[in-house]
Motif scaffolding. Structure first.
Motif, short mmCIF file in Angstrom:
data_model
loop_
_atom_site.label_atom_id
_atom_site.label_comp_id
_atom_site.label_asym_id
_atom_site.label_seq_id
_atom_site.Cartn_x
_atom_site.Cartn_y
_atom_site.Cartn_z
N ALA A 122 0.92 -1.11 0.19
CA ALA A 122 -0.21 0.21 0.03
C ALA A 122 0.78 1.30 0.00
CB ALA A 122 -1.10 0.07 1.27
N VAL A 123 2.01 1.16 0.72
CA VAL A 123 2.86 2.44 0.80
C VAL A 123 3.36 2.57 -0.79
CG1 VAL A 123 5.04 3.28 1.75
CG2 VAL A 123 3.23 2.41 3.21
N ASN A 124 3.78 1.57 -1.22
CA ASN A 124 4.74 1.61 -2.60
C ASN A 124 3.49 2.25 -3.59
OD1 ASN A 124 7.51 1.21 -2.78
ND2 ASN A 124 6.92 -0.98 -2.08
N GLU A 125 2.44 1.68 -3.52
CA GLU A 125 1.27 2.20 -4.13
C GLU A 125 1.12 3.63 -4.26
OE1 GLU A 125 -1.74 -1.20 -5.53
OE2 GLU A 125 -1.66 -0.76 -3.36
N ALA A 126 0.94 4.09 -2.90
CA ALA A 126 0.83 5.43 -2.52
C ALA A 126 1.92 6.16 -3.15
CB ALA A 126 0.56 5.69 -1.25
N VAL A 127 3.07 6.01 -2.82
CA VAL A 127 4.31 6.89 -3.24
C VAL A 127 4.34 6.93 -4.68
CG1 VAL A 127 6.92 6.79 -3.29
CG2 VAL A 127 5.41 6.48 -1.10
N GLU A 154 4.25 1.89 -8.33
CA GLU A 154 2.93 1.38 -8.00
C GLU A 154 2.78 -0.02 -8.30
OE1 GLU A 154 -1.67 2.63 -9.67
OE2 GLU A 154 0.28 3.36 -10.77
N LEU A 155 3.27 -0.46 -9.53
CA LEU A 155 3.21 -1.96 -9.86
C LEU A 155 3.88 -2.67 -8.66
CD1 LEU A 155 3.51 -1.58 -13.76
CD2 LEU A 155 1.57 -1.91 -12.53
N LYS A 156 4.91 -2.32 -8.32
CA LYS A 156 5.54 -3.19 -7.25
C LYS A 156 4.62 -3.29 -6.29
CE LYS A 156 9.51 -3.13 -4.30
NZ LYS A 156 10.68 -2.49 -3.87
N GLY A 157 4.16 -2.08 -5.84
CA GLY A 157 3.13 -2.12 -4.62
C GLY A 157 1.83 -3.04 -4.63
N THR A 158 1.43 -3.24 -6.06
CA THR A 158 0.24 -3.63 -6.44
C THR A 158 0.70 -5.30 -6.09
OG1 THR A 158 -0.74 -2.25 -7.68
CG2 THR A 158 -1.33 -4.43 -8.07
N ALA A 159 1.86 -5.70 -6.57
CA ALA A 159 2.29 -7.09 -6.69
C ALA A 159 2.67 -7.36 -5.19
CB ALA A 159 3.73 -7.33 -7.17
N GLN A 160 3.14 -6.49 -4.19
CA GLN A 160 3.42 -6.89 -3.02
C GLN A 160 2.08 -7.02 -2.25
OE1 GLN A 160 5.83 -3.16 -2.07
NE2 GLN A 160 7.30 -4.66 -1.01
N ARG A 161 1.02 -6.22 -2.39
CA ARG A 161 -0.30 -6.45 -1.66
C ARG A 161 -0.82 -7.64 -2.08
NH1 ARG A 161 -4.77 -4.08 -2.70
NH2 ARG A 161 -4.28 -2.68 -4.54
N GLY A 162 -0.56 -8.01 -3.42
CA GLY A 162 -1.26 -9.41 -3.60
C GLY A 162 -0.59 -10.63 -3.26
N VAL A 163 0.54 -10.61 -3.07
CA VAL A 163 1.42 -11.23 -2.12
C VAL A 163 0.90 -11.72 -0.95
CG1 VAL A 163 3.66 -12.00 -1.23
CG2 VAL A 163 3.58 -11.54 -3.41
N GLY A 164 0.72 -10.68 0.00
CA GLY A 164 0.07 -10.49 1.11
C GLY A 164 -1.26 -11.13 1.35
N GLU A 165 -2.11 -10.80 0.11
CA GLU A 165 -3.29 -11.46 0.18
C GLU A 165 -3.49 -12.75 -0.02
OE1 GLU A 165 -5.45 -8.77 -2.77
OE2 GLU A 165 -5.47 -7.17 -1.27
N ALA A 166 -2.55 -13.33 -1.18
CA ALA A 166 -2.24 -14.70 -1.40
C ALA A 166 -2.07 -15.44 0.19
CB ALA A 166 -1.39 -14.92 -2.37
N LYS A 167 -1.03 -14.91 0.90
CA LYS A 167 -0.71 -15.58 1.77
C LYS A 167 -1.88 -15.71 3.02
CE LYS A 167 4.16 -13.90 2.30
NZ LYS A 167 5.13 -13.25 3.17
N ASP A 168 -2.58 -14.77 2.92
CA ASP A 168 -3.98 -14.90 3.78
C ASP A 168 -4.58 -15.78 3.30
OD1 ASP A 168 -3.24 -12.92 5.55
OD2 ASP A 168 -4.32 -11.44 4.62
N THR A 169 -4.78 -16.12 1.87
CA THR A 169 -5.73 -17.05 1.38
C THR A 169 -5.22 -18.60 1.66
OG1 THR A 169 -6.43 -15.58 -0.46
CG2 THR A 169 -6.69 -17.94 -0.93
N VAL A 170 -3.80 -18.57 1.35
CA VAL A 170 -3.20 -19.87 1.74
C VAL A 170 -3.52 -20.21 3.42
CG1 VAL A 170 -1.09 -21.24 2.02
CG2 VAL A 170 -1.56 -19.99 -0.25
N LYS A 171 -3.29 -19.19 4.21
CA LYS A 171 -3.28 -19.55 5.83
C LYS A 171 -5.08 -19.84 5.86
CE LYS A 171 -1.76 -16.04 8.14
NZ LYS A 171 -1.86 -14.87 9.12
#
Length: 64
Positions: A11-16, A40-57
C-alpha cells in the motif's frame, strides 16, 4: 515476511508511486512518471502476495 507486512508495504509503494506520477505529470517529467508507475506496480504485486498468504493461511486453517 507476514501477510500484513506485505500488504502494508504494498500500500505504501502504491501511494508513493501514485504521488510520483502526479508530480511527474505536474512537472512534465517523464522519468518521474515512469518511476512512479513502476513503484505503483511493485506495490500492487506486494499487496497481492500478502493477500495470497492470507488465502493460503485460511485454506490450511490458520496454521501457518
Amino acid at each position: 515476511m507476514s501477510s500484513t507486512t506485505d500488504k502494508i508495504k504494498g500500500a505504501v509503494n502504491e501511494a508513493v508511486g501514485n504521488a510520483k506520477q502526479g508530480i511527474g505529470n505536474l512537472t512534465d517529467n517523464d522519468r518521474l512518471k515512469a518511476e512512479g508507475k513502476a513503484q505503483e506496480l511493485k506495490g500492487t504485486a506486494q499487496r497481492g502476495v500478502g493477500e495470497a498468504k492470507d488465502t493460503v493461511k485460511d485454506a490450511v486453517g490458520g496454521k501457518l
